[in-house]
Design an enzyme around this catalytic site. Structure first.
Site, PDB file in Angstrom:
ATOM      1  N   PHE A   1       0.858  -1.184   0.000  1.00  0.00           N
ATOM      2  CA  PHE A   1       0.000   0.000   0.000  1.00  0.00           C
ATOM      3  C   PHE A   1       0.902   1.246   0.000  1.00  0.00           C
ATOM      4  O   PHE A   1       1.841   1.329   0.792  1.00  0.00           O
ATOM      5  CB  PHE A   1      -0.907  -0.025   1.223  1.00  0.00           C
ATOM      6  CG  PHE A   1      -1.996   1.011   1.165  1.00  0.00           C
ATOM      7  CD1 PHE A   1      -3.122   0.801   0.384  1.00  0.00           C
ATOM      8  CD2 PHE A   1      -1.889   2.206   1.857  1.00  0.00           C
ATOM      9  CE1 PHE A   1      -4.122   1.755   0.311  1.00  0.00           C
ATOM     10  CE2 PHE A   1      -2.881   3.167   1.787  1.00  0.00           C
ATOM     11  CZ  PHE A   1      -4.004   2.938   1.015  1.00  0.00           C
TER      12      PHE A   1
ATOM     13  N   ASP B   1       0.716  -4.768   8.778  1.00  0.00           N
ATOM     14  CA  ASP B   1      -0.373  -3.819   8.557  1.00  0.00           C
ATOM     15  C   ASP B   1      -1.643  -4.634   8.346  1.00  0.00           C
ATOM     16  O   ASP B   1      -1.736  -5.438   7.405  1.00  0.00           O
ATOM     17  CB  ASP B   1      -0.064  -2.949   7.324  1.00  0.00           C
ATOM     18  CG  ASP B   1      -1.087  -1.834   7.132  1.00  0.00           C
ATOM     19  OD1 ASP B   1      -2.255  -2.027   7.539  1.00  0.00           O
ATOM     20  OD2 ASP B   1      -0.738  -0.788   6.563  1.00  0.00           O
TER      21      ASP B   1
ATOM     22  N   TYR C   1     -11.492   2.566   9.551  1.00  0.00           N
ATOM     23  CA  TYR C   1     -12.654   2.920   8.717  1.00  0.00           C
ATOM     24  C   TYR C   1     -13.016   1.908   7.644  1.00  0.00           C
ATOM     25  O   TYR C   1     -13.904   2.142   6.853  1.00  0.00           O
ATOM     26  CB  TYR C   1     -12.459   4.307   8.093  1.00  0.00           C
ATOM     27  CG  TYR C   1     -11.137   4.528   7.387  1.00  0.00           C
ATOM     28  CD1 TYR C   1     -10.936   4.040   6.101  1.00  0.00           C
ATOM     29  CD2 TYR C   1     -10.108   5.224   8.009  1.00  0.00           C
ATOM     30  CE1 TYR C   1      -9.721   4.243   5.456  1.00  0.00           C
ATOM     31  CE2 TYR C   1      -8.891   5.436   7.373  1.00  0.00           C
ATOM     32  CZ  TYR C   1      -8.704   4.938   6.098  1.00  0.00           C
ATOM     33  OH  TYR C   1      -7.507   5.133   5.469  1.00  0.00           O
ATOM     34  N   LYS C   2     -12.300   0.785   7.578  1.00  0.00           N
ATOM     35  CA  LYS C   2     -12.621  -0.225   6.556  1.00  0.00           C
ATOM     36  C   LYS C   2     -13.587  -1.241   7.145  1.00  0.00           C
ATOM     37  O   LYS C   2     -14.730  -0.896   7.433  1.00  0.00           O
ATOM     38  CB  LYS C   2     -11.338  -0.828   6.007  1.00  0.00           C
ATOM     39  CG  LYS C   2     -10.543   0.227   5.224  1.00  0.00           C
ATOM     40  CD  LYS C   2      -9.171  -0.210   4.798  1.00  0.00           C
ATOM     41  CE  LYS C   2      -8.485   0.931   4.054  1.00  0.00           C
ATOM     42  NZ  LYS C   2      -7.028   0.790   4.043  1.00  0.00           N
TER      43      LYS C   2
ATOM     44  N   ARG D   1     -12.181  -3.531  -8.146  1.00  0.00           N
ATOM     45  CA  ARG D   1     -12.077  -4.152  -6.829  1.00  0.00           C
ATOM     46  C   ARG D   1     -13.464  -4.284  -6.210  1.00  0.00           C
ATOM     47  O   ARG D   1     -14.236  -3.317  -6.194  1.00  0.00           O
ATOM     48  CB  ARG D   1     -11.216  -3.241  -5.964  1.00  0.00           C
ATOM     49  CG  ARG D   1     -10.376  -3.940  -4.940  1.00  0.00           C
ATOM     50  CD  ARG D   1      -9.343  -2.993  -4.376  1.00  0.00           C
ATOM     51  NE  ARG D   1      -9.906  -1.773  -3.797  1.00  0.00           N
ATOM     52  CZ  ARG D   1      -9.445  -1.183  -2.699  1.00  0.00           C
ATOM     53  NH1 ARG D   1      -8.431  -1.705  -2.054  1.00  0.00           N
ATOM     54  NH2 ARG D   1      -9.978  -0.068  -2.254  1.00  0.00           N
TER      55      ARG D   1
HETATM   56  C1  LIG Z   1      -6.238   1.918   4.015  1.00  0.00           C
HETATM   57  C2  LIG Z   1      -4.824   1.597   4.325  1.00  0.00           C
HETATM   58  C3  LIG Z   1      -4.033   2.509   5.011  1.00  0.00           C
HETATM   59  C4  LIG Z   1      -4.593   3.852   5.374  1.00  0.00           C
HETATM   60  O1  LIG Z   1      -3.707   4.692   5.975  1.00  0.00           O
HETATM   61  P1  LIG Z   1      -4.225   6.120   6.464  1.00  0.00           P
HETATM   62  O2  LIG Z   1      -3.125   6.649   7.231  1.00  0.00           O
HETATM   63  O3  LIG Z   1      -5.494   5.893   7.239  1.00  0.00           O
HETATM   64  O4  LIG Z   1      -4.549   6.904   5.237  1.00  0.00           O
HETATM   65  C5  LIG Z   1      -2.727   2.141   5.315  1.00  0.00           C
HETATM   66  N1  LIG Z   1      -2.247   0.937   4.948  1.00  0.00           N
HETATM   67  C6  LIG Z   1      -2.999   0.039   4.273  1.00  0.00           C
HETATM   68  C7  LIG Z   1      -2.445  -1.284   3.895  1.00  0.00           C
HETATM   69  C8  LIG Z   1      -4.304   0.350   3.927  1.00  0.00           C
HETATM   70  O5  LIG Z   1      -5.038  -0.514   3.251  1.00  0.00           O
END
Ligand SMILES: *Cc1c(COP(=O)(O)O)cnc(C)c1O
Length: 405
Positions: free
Chosen positions: A119, A190, A215-216, A364
């Site tokens: 990511f 992560d 938030y997911k 997706r």
């Molecule tokens: C959604 C996501 C993030 C989000 O990071 P933010 O700091 O909340 O923007 C980080 N890492 C992964 C793998 C994600 O899927």
């Protein structure tokens, strides 16, 4: 499909979310839906706790404990113990804090290992750290197939995302953590696409650190705080560089010198985001009330069904599966590539079927098991086949790209 929904042991959860009639929401892996109860909680915390209680609410409503209280609830979803998780800041910031702390625990080692295509924020934050340390530590990325051979005695830390955001592929958490430990490196996972979607056993695999997103699949609300995990054995050894007053042993002693709390609170930086954390608590509780083995079983079934139907009904239309076919190796999403992925997704969205697009060519589809129904999978594939057969996707209005895809 209707029978599958009738037999679904999680079917009752759908009503606990605000989902407009006729909407098919396959983007809970990006922004989870709104729990009905979160709406009430938001009103309560804004109007009563803030509006009436004002500053008194820090004690009266125990705002100070929100990060650890919600952290303990997240802990239950990721195989951590109470006292090992705290909710704070964003995933990006938490990653920075823990990666920096890990580097400090392995002096003399010069590498952080990750994978290309991780990511973006994860790689960007590590690049930021690399720059900050002025090249003392460098980020090395290696593809999955050869990753193990890059984890060596020079490696201070391995940083990987458990479920890949594009392909949905799952890493073997136990094997890679063991590999990192074999050479004396630390492991940071992560869990942004894992918590609430797939079983995670951080302590079972002996992970050192983890971060993740609120938030997911945790349905914490837009921009909800993230969380961080530190294995208990490391709690007194981590020194994270964003040493703000909420991570202090006694924040309200107002001393000049920083003295980290002797608990997970040392992962905190500044004043917690009360509104966001209070609302997130509702989503986390809702998720925690569901039986994870049922969540996982439904998620696998939805994914399998989707793949099977797309391949049957959209055959020869240019779609190629971009996720592992084996459900064992897949999180709660399925991705397909298509040359015209962007306008095809826009055409689906115009029909009230919401998935998303990830550059350069990925469609997706996320399956949040608490509110996606089997019938939604069927309807999505019928719409997709129709959009392709009629050429509906090939309309000018579907080619304009918005800032957020
Ligand atoms: C959604 C996501 C993030 C989000 O990071 P933010 O700091 O909340 O923007 C980080 N890492 C992964 C793998 C994600 O899927």
């Amino acid at each position: 499909m209707i029978q599958l929904d009738r037999d679904d042991p999680l079917a009752d959860y759908r009503d606990r979310f605000v989902l407009e009639e006729g909407l098919i929401y396959l983007n809970g892996n990006s922004l989870g839906a709104l729990p009905r109860e979160a709406r009430n909680r938001a009103a309560e915390v804004v109007e009563q706790e803030w509006g009436q209680g004002l500053i008194r609410s820090w004690n009266r409503h125990d705002w100070v404990s929100l990060p650890t209280r919600v952290g303990d609830k997240v802990a239950g979803l990721i195989g951590a113990a109470p006292g090992e998780v705290v909710v704070a800041d964003s995933t990006s910031v938490n990653l920075f804090k823990l990666a920096a702390a890990a580097i400090r625990m392995r002096p003399g080692r010069c590498k952080i290992v990750s994978e290309p295509g991780n990511f973006p924020t994860d790689l960007y934050m590590l690049q930021g750290l690399e720059g900050f340390l002025q090249g003392e530590v460098r980020l090395e990325t290696a593809p999955r197939e050869v990753l193990s051979s890059h984890i060596d005695e020079d490696t201070a830390l391995v940083v990987l995302t458990h479920v890949h955001y594009k392909s949905g592929e799952l890493f073997d958490m136990a094997a890679i953590t063991a590999r990192a430990h074999e050479v004396g490196a630390l492991m940071l996972w992560d869990l942004s696409h894992s918590a609430g979607a797939v079983p995670v056993d951080l302590n079972g695999v002996g992970a050192d650190f983890a971060v993740g997103c609120g938030y997911k699949y945790l349905n914490g609300g837009p921009g909800a705080p993230g969380y961080l995990f530190v294995a208990r054995r490391h709690l007194n050894d981590i020194h994270q560089p964003l040493s703000g007053w909420f991570g202090h042993a006694e924040p309200f002693a107002m001393r000049d010198d920083y003295q980290p709390a002797d608990s997970i609170k040392r992962g905190l930086c500044g004043t917690p985001g009360v509104l966001g954390t209070a609302v997130m608590e509702v989503g986390v509780e809702l998720q925690a009330s569901a039986d994870m083995s049922k969540v996982r079983a439904k998620s696998r079934r939805l994914g399998e069904l989707f793949i099977q139907l797309v391949e049957a009904h959209c055959e020869g239309m240019g779609f190629a599966l971009a996720s592992p076919r084996d459900a064992e190796r897949r999180g709660s999403q399925v991705s397909f590539t298509h040359q015209h992925a962007y306008p095809i997704m826009q055409a689906l969205i115009a029909r009230n079927i919401i998935g998303d697009f990830r550059a350069p060519d990925i469609l997706r589809f996320g399956f949040a098991p608490l509110y996606v129904r089997h019938v939604d999978i069927w309807d999505t594939v019928q719409a997709l086949a129709d959009i392709m057969a009629t050429g509906e996707w090939d309309a000018p209005q579907y080619k304009q790209r918005s800032a957020v895809t």
